[in-house]
Design an enzyme around this catalytic site. Structure first.
Site, PDB file in Angstrom:
ATOM      1  N   LEU A   9       0.858  -1.191   0.000  1.00  0.00           N
ATOM      2  CA  LEU A   9       0.000   0.000   0.000  1.00  0.00           C
ATOM      3  C   LEU A   9       0.890   1.236   0.000  1.00  0.00           C
ATOM      4  O   LEU A   9       1.555   1.511   1.000  1.00  0.00           O
ATOM      5  CB  LEU A   9      -0.905   0.011   1.238  1.00  0.00           C
ATOM      6  CG  LEU A   9      -1.628  -1.278   1.617  1.00  0.00           C
ATOM      7  CD1 LEU A   9      -2.557  -1.041   2.807  1.00  0.00           C
ATOM      8  CD2 LEU A   9      -2.426  -1.828   0.427  1.00  0.00           C
ATOM      9  N   THR A  13       8.165   7.208  -1.692  1.00  0.00           N
ATOM     10  CA  THR A  13       9.605   7.087  -1.420  1.00  0.00           C
ATOM     11  C   THR A  13       9.942   5.701  -0.870  1.00  0.00           C
ATOM     12  O   THR A  13      10.752   4.961  -1.449  1.00  0.00           O
ATOM     13  CB  THR A  13      10.031   8.169  -0.392  1.00  0.00           C
ATOM     14  OG1 THR A  13       9.683   9.445  -0.916  1.00  0.00           O
ATOM     15  CG2 THR A  13      11.531   8.121  -0.124  1.00  0.00           C
ATOM     16  N   GLY A  15       7.891   2.982  -0.341  1.00  0.00           N
ATOM     17  CA  GLY A  15       7.299   1.888  -1.118  1.00  0.00           C
ATOM     18  C   GLY A  15       8.124   1.608  -2.368  1.00  0.00           C
ATOM     19  O   GLY A  15       8.384   0.443  -2.711  1.00  0.00           O
ATOM     20  N   GLU A 129       9.973  -2.248  12.137  1.00  0.00           N
ATOM     21  CA  GLU A 129      11.380  -1.814  12.254  1.00  0.00           C
ATOM     22  C   GLU A 129      11.616  -0.473  11.573  1.00  0.00           C
ATOM     23  O   GLU A 129      12.362   0.377  12.073  1.00  0.00           O
ATOM     24  CB  GLU A 129      12.303  -2.881  11.634  1.00  0.00           C
ATOM     25  CG  GLU A 129      13.773  -2.621  11.781  1.00  0.00           C
ATOM     26  CD  GLU A 129      14.233  -2.612  13.242  1.00  0.00           C
ATOM     27  OE1 GLU A 129      14.517  -1.500  13.725  1.00  0.00           O
ATOM     28  OE2 GLU A 129      14.305  -3.671  13.872  1.00  0.00           O
ATOM     29  N   GLY A 134      14.772   4.807  10.512  1.00  0.00           N
ATOM     30  CA  GLY A 134      14.976   4.367   9.126  1.00  0.00           C
ATOM     31  C   GLY A 134      15.648   3.006   8.999  1.00  0.00           C
ATOM     32  O   GLY A 134      15.054   1.978   9.329  1.00  0.00           O
ATOM     33  N   GLY A 187      13.391  13.580  -0.159  1.00  0.00           N
ATOM     34  CA  GLY A 187      12.469  12.517   0.296  1.00  0.00           C
ATOM     35  C   GLY A 187      12.612  12.179   1.765  1.00  0.00           C
ATOM     36  O   GLY A 187      12.103  11.160   2.220  1.00  0.00           O
ATOM     37  N   LYS A 205       8.744   8.413  17.563  1.00  0.00           N
ATOM     38  CA  LYS A 205       9.749   7.332  17.594  1.00  0.00           C
ATOM     39  C   LYS A 205      10.219   7.038  19.016  1.00  0.00           C
ATOM     40  O   LYS A 205      10.369   5.880  19.396  1.00  0.00           O
ATOM     41  CB  LYS A 205      10.931   7.723  16.702  1.00  0.00           C
ATOM     42  CG  LYS A 205      10.548   7.793  15.217  1.00  0.00           C
ATOM     43  CD  LYS A 205      11.628   8.490  14.412  1.00  0.00           C
ATOM     44  CE  LYS A 205      11.297   8.529  12.931  1.00  0.00           C
ATOM     45  NZ  LYS A 205      12.116   9.482  12.185  1.00  0.00           N
TER      46      LYS A 205
HETATM   47  P1  NDP Z   1       5.293   9.185   0.216  1.00  0.00           P
HETATM   48  O1  NDP Z   1       4.350  10.333   0.273  1.00  0.00           O
HETATM   49  O2  NDP Z   1       6.513   9.313  -0.597  1.00  0.00           O
HETATM   50  O3  NDP Z   1       4.505   7.891  -0.308  1.00  0.00           O
HETATM   51  C1  NDP Z   1       3.207   7.583   0.065  1.00  0.00           C
HETATM   52  C2  NDP Z   1       2.488   7.053  -1.175  1.00  0.00           C
HETATM   53  O4  NDP Z   1       1.227   6.541  -0.779  1.00  0.00           O
HETATM   54  C3  NDP Z   1       2.252   8.158  -2.197  1.00  0.00           C
HETATM   55  O5  NDP Z   1       2.527   7.655  -3.484  1.00  0.00           O
HETATM   56  C4  NDP Z   1       0.764   8.453  -2.003  1.00  0.00           C
HETATM   57  O6  NDP Z   1       0.145   8.962  -3.150  1.00  0.00           O
HETATM   58  C5  NDP Z   1       0.232   7.097  -1.640  1.00  0.00           C
HETATM   59  N1  NDP Z   1      -1.034   7.167  -0.914  1.00  0.00           N
HETATM   60  C6  NDP Z   1      -1.375   7.999   0.087  1.00  0.00           C
HETATM   61  N2  NDP Z   1      -2.621   7.726   0.522  1.00  0.00           N
HETATM   62  C7  NDP Z   1      -3.076   6.705  -0.217  1.00  0.00           C
HETATM   63  C8  NDP Z   1      -4.283   5.974  -0.249  1.00  0.00           C
HETATM   64  N3  NDP Z   1      -5.289   6.231   0.567  1.00  0.00           N
HETATM   65  N4  NDP Z   1      -4.410   4.980  -1.157  1.00  0.00           N
HETATM   66  C9  NDP Z   1      -3.414   4.690  -2.003  1.00  0.00           C
HETATM   67  N5  NDP Z   1      -2.239   5.354  -2.017  1.00  0.00           N
HETATM   68  C10 NDP Z   1      -2.059   6.336  -1.136  1.00  0.00           C
HETATM   69  O7  NDP Z   1       5.643   8.795   1.716  1.00  0.00           O
HETATM   70  P2  NDP Z   1       6.937   8.043   2.247  1.00  0.00           P
HETATM   71  O8  NDP Z   1       7.238   6.883   1.400  1.00  0.00           O
HETATM   72  O9  NDP Z   1       7.986   9.032   2.531  1.00  0.00           O
HETATM   73  O10 NDP Z   1       6.414   7.575   3.688  1.00  0.00           O
HETATM   74  C11 NDP Z   1       5.554   6.453   3.822  1.00  0.00           C
HETATM   75  C12 NDP Z   1       5.519   6.061   5.298  1.00  0.00           C
HETATM   76  O11 NDP Z   1       6.830   5.706   5.721  1.00  0.00           O
HETATM   77  C13 NDP Z   1       5.060   7.170   6.247  1.00  0.00           C
HETATM   78  O12 NDP Z   1       4.359   6.583   7.311  1.00  0.00           O
HETATM   79  C14 NDP Z   1       6.379   7.749   6.754  1.00  0.00           C
HETATM   80  O13 NDP Z   1       6.253   8.344   8.019  1.00  0.00           O
HETATM   81  C15 NDP Z   1       7.214   6.501   6.833  1.00  0.00           C
HETATM   82  N6  NDP Z   1       8.651   6.684   6.769  1.00  0.00           N
HETATM   83  C16 NDP Z   1       9.207   7.436   5.784  1.00  0.00           C
HETATM   84  C17 NDP Z   1      10.576   7.541   5.681  1.00  0.00           C
HETATM   85  C18 NDP Z   1      11.225   8.332   4.607  1.00  0.00           C
HETATM   86  O14 NDP Z   1      12.474   8.414   4.600  1.00  0.00           O
HETATM   87  N7  NDP Z   1      10.493   8.939   3.684  1.00  0.00           N
HETATM   88  C19 NDP Z   1      11.457   6.832   6.614  1.00  0.00           C
HETATM   89  C20 NDP Z   1      10.767   6.057   7.613  1.00  0.00           C
HETATM   90  C21 NDP Z   1       9.409   5.984   7.677  1.00  0.00           C
HETATM   91  P3  NDP Z   1       0.028  10.579  -3.301  1.00  0.00           P
HETATM   92  O15 NDP Z   1       1.445  11.071  -3.361  1.00  0.00           O
HETATM   93  O16 NDP Z   1      -0.727  10.743  -4.551  1.00  0.00           O
HETATM   94  O17 NDP Z   1      -0.651  11.059  -2.060  1.00  0.00           O
HETATM   95  N1  HSE Z   2      10.811  12.328   8.187  1.00  0.00           N
HETATM   96  C1  HSE Z   2      11.539  11.318   8.869  1.00  0.00           C
HETATM   97  C2  HSE Z   2      12.932  11.834   9.162  1.00  0.00           C
HETATM   98  C3  HSE Z   2      11.603  10.080   8.022  1.00  0.00           C
HETATM   99  O1  HSE Z   2      13.331  12.856   8.602  1.00  0.00           O
HETATM  100  O2  HSE Z   2      13.623  11.235   9.989  1.00  0.00           O
HETATM  101  C4  HSE Z   2      12.209   8.898   8.746  1.00  0.00           C
HETATM  102  O3  HSE Z   2      11.390   8.438   9.754  1.00  0.00           O
END
Ligand code: NDP
Ligand code: HSE
Length: 437
Positions: A9, A13, A15, A129, A134, A187, A205
């Site tokens: 889902l 970034t 995913g 994890e 991260g 990102g 965290k």
């Molecule tokens: P992003 O915004 O890059 O990715 C989220 C994706 O999910 C986007 O493509 C978004 O689409 C899509 N999305 C959002 N809502 C829905 C929905 N209801 N149905 C389907 N698709 C959906 O986020 P990140 O990858 O950065 O972060 C994801 C999670 O990981 C968050 O919980 C974040 O806190 C966590 N995280 C992030 C880190 C990082 O370095 N970025 C590190 C550690 C944890 P759209 O853009 O069109 O909204």
């Molecule tokens: N936004 C968070 C950070 C992503 O900058 O540390 C990692 O959890």
């Protein structure tokens, strides 16, 4: 054995990184897990983006509900973020008997108790994890590798974005706003970057780590939170002059009366390893009574470092899914019916040393007035800086470092000092953490 089927889902970034690394290292991951792990469905609002990653055999949809209820899916990987839709999706997946892997610290810090209980009732796993620091395997270390210890405290640089900003401000004297902009482009930042710079993400965290370290429920609402938005270039320079670095720290500590749970900028002696953690890197120091202080270091954000943790959880779930739920590693390390009710302390009950910066009028008796207030509140000064001014009557910065004092007394002293006619504006207070075990 048939490969285990994953429903992904969100392919943003993290995913995207997860899909890419899983595919690139498929052969080795299979040898480790004992079974193939394949993404067979992806949901994202941006279908074009999802299709640009997905192989032709992968079903792509913009409706995440279709995946969490799909009978062929064994594990849901939730990487959309947020605490509303993500919560519904995870609870639905659990109700359908699916294991869950998530990087969503906001969700777990706020609703972990409910989610973990639902998972326990259904006998499925919730692995997270990637939610803390991260790519650093800190959850596994706390939950599995340090179980011999009575944990005394944890202190961590656990927000990559905030650390990146502070590093750029210190090393290149860059202003706040453009550096935050850069962190967003790379990102690192949350969808709402206020979570990063206001300390909320770090508080999510440290709340999760505190629960695992001390065997208490997740209690984000009890965390004290202060971000980096009020820090100035001059505080960073004064700290440097005094032999310290300013870092945004998440701290949780067991004291006699309860558990401290707090996030705020802190001066750390520059000679400590953790003071030299720069950019998006994270580091967590865990002090156990048997092992002493241990340090965990690595990339705290970004696509592939975070994917490393997501995939480690996928491998764990794959290895463990046939084990009797009673014999799996408990989600919060302690057996769920043996959690403790040790209270999380209010910030006023916490003791720290402080850096105080005051703007005063340079005239006779000013210092005496200020030190009188500090003495009245039983606050002792350990160091002081006052630079030469143009002459009497000018405004000048006075920097004071105090010995450890109860937060309640420091608050009262600051209020009194701010009311003195010779003091202009607010007093800047940054807590000091020696982190010397
Ligand atoms: P992003 O915004 O890059 O990715 C989220 C994706 O999910 C986007 O493509 C978004 O689409 C899509 N999305 C959002 N809502 C829905 C929905 N209801 N149905 C389907 N698709 C959906 O986020 P990140 O990858 O950065 O972060 C994801 C999670 O990981 C968050 O919980 C974040 O806190 C966590 N995280 C992030 C880190 C990082 O370095 N970025 C590190 C550690 C944890 P759209 O853009 O069109 O909204
Ligand atoms: N936004 C968070 C950070 C992503 O900058 O540390 C990692 O959890």
């Amino acid at each position: 054995m048939n490969p285990i089927k994953v429903g992904l889902l969100g392919i943003g970034t993290v995913g995207g990184g997860t899909y890419t690394v899983l595919k690139r290292n498929q052969e080795e991951i299979t040898r480790r897990a004992g079974r193939g792990i394949i993404v067979s469905m992806i949901a994202d609002r941006d279908l074009e983006r999802a299709r640009s990653f997905a192989d032709s055999s992968v079903i792509v949809t913009d409706n995440a509900q279709d995946i969490v209820t799909h009978p062929d899916i064994d594990i849901i990987v939730e990487l959309i973020g947020g605490t509303t839709i993500a919560k519904d999706l995870i609870l639905t997946a659990i109700a359908q008997g699916k294991h869950v892997v998530t990087a969503n610290k906001a969700l777990l810090a706020n609703h972990g108790t409910e989610i973990f209980a639902a998972a326990r009732d259904k006998g499925v796993m919730v692995a997270f994890e990637a939610a803390v620091a991260g790519g650093i395997p800190i959850i596994k270390s706390l939950r599995e590798s340090l179980t011999a210890n009575r944990i005394e405290w944890i202190a961590g640089i656990i927000n990559g974005t905030a650390n990146f900003i502070l590093s750029e401000m210190r090393e290149k004297s860059l202003p706040f706003a453009p550096v935050l902009d850069q962190a967003q482009k790379l990102g690192y930042a949350e969808a709402d970057p206020a979570y990063d710079i206001e300390g909320i993400d770090a508080a999510h965290k440290i709340t999760i780590m505190s629960a695992i370290a001390f065997g208490i429920p997740v209690q984000f609402d009890k965390a004290y939170i202060e971000g980096i938005t009020k820090l100035t270039q001059e505080d960073i320079s004064y700290a440097e002059e005094l032999g310290y670095r300013i870092k945004l720290l998440g701290i949780t500590r067991r004291v006699e009366t309860g558990i401290e749970l707090r996030v705020h900028p802190a001066l750390i002696p520059a000679r400590r390893l953790i003071a030299n953690v720069e950019g998006v890197m994270n580091a967590v120091v865990v002090k156990g009574d048997a092992v002493g202080a241990t340090l965990y270091y690595g990339a705290g954000a970004g696509a592939e470092p975070t994917a490393s943790s997501v995939i480690a959880d996928l491998v764990d779930v794959t290895r463990m899914q046939t084990a009797d739920p009673m014999h799996r590693v408990p989600t919060l390390s302690f057996q769920p019916d043996l959690l403790s009710d040790t209270p999380v302390l209010p910030m006023e009950a916490v003791e720290t040393a402080c850096y105080l910066r005051l703007q005063v009028i340079d005239k006779p008796g000013v210092l005496a007035e200020i030190t009188r207030v500090l003495a009245d509140f039983n606050i002792s000064i350990s160091a002081m800086i006052q630079k030469e001014t143009g002459g009497e009557g000018d405004t000048v910065n006075i920097i004071m470092l105090t010995h450890k004092t109860l937060e309640k007394n420091t608050n009262a002293a600051i209020a009194k000092i701010e009311s003195l006619p010779v003091v202009s504006g607010k007093v800047t207070r940054i807590r000091i953490e020696e982190l010397n075990g």
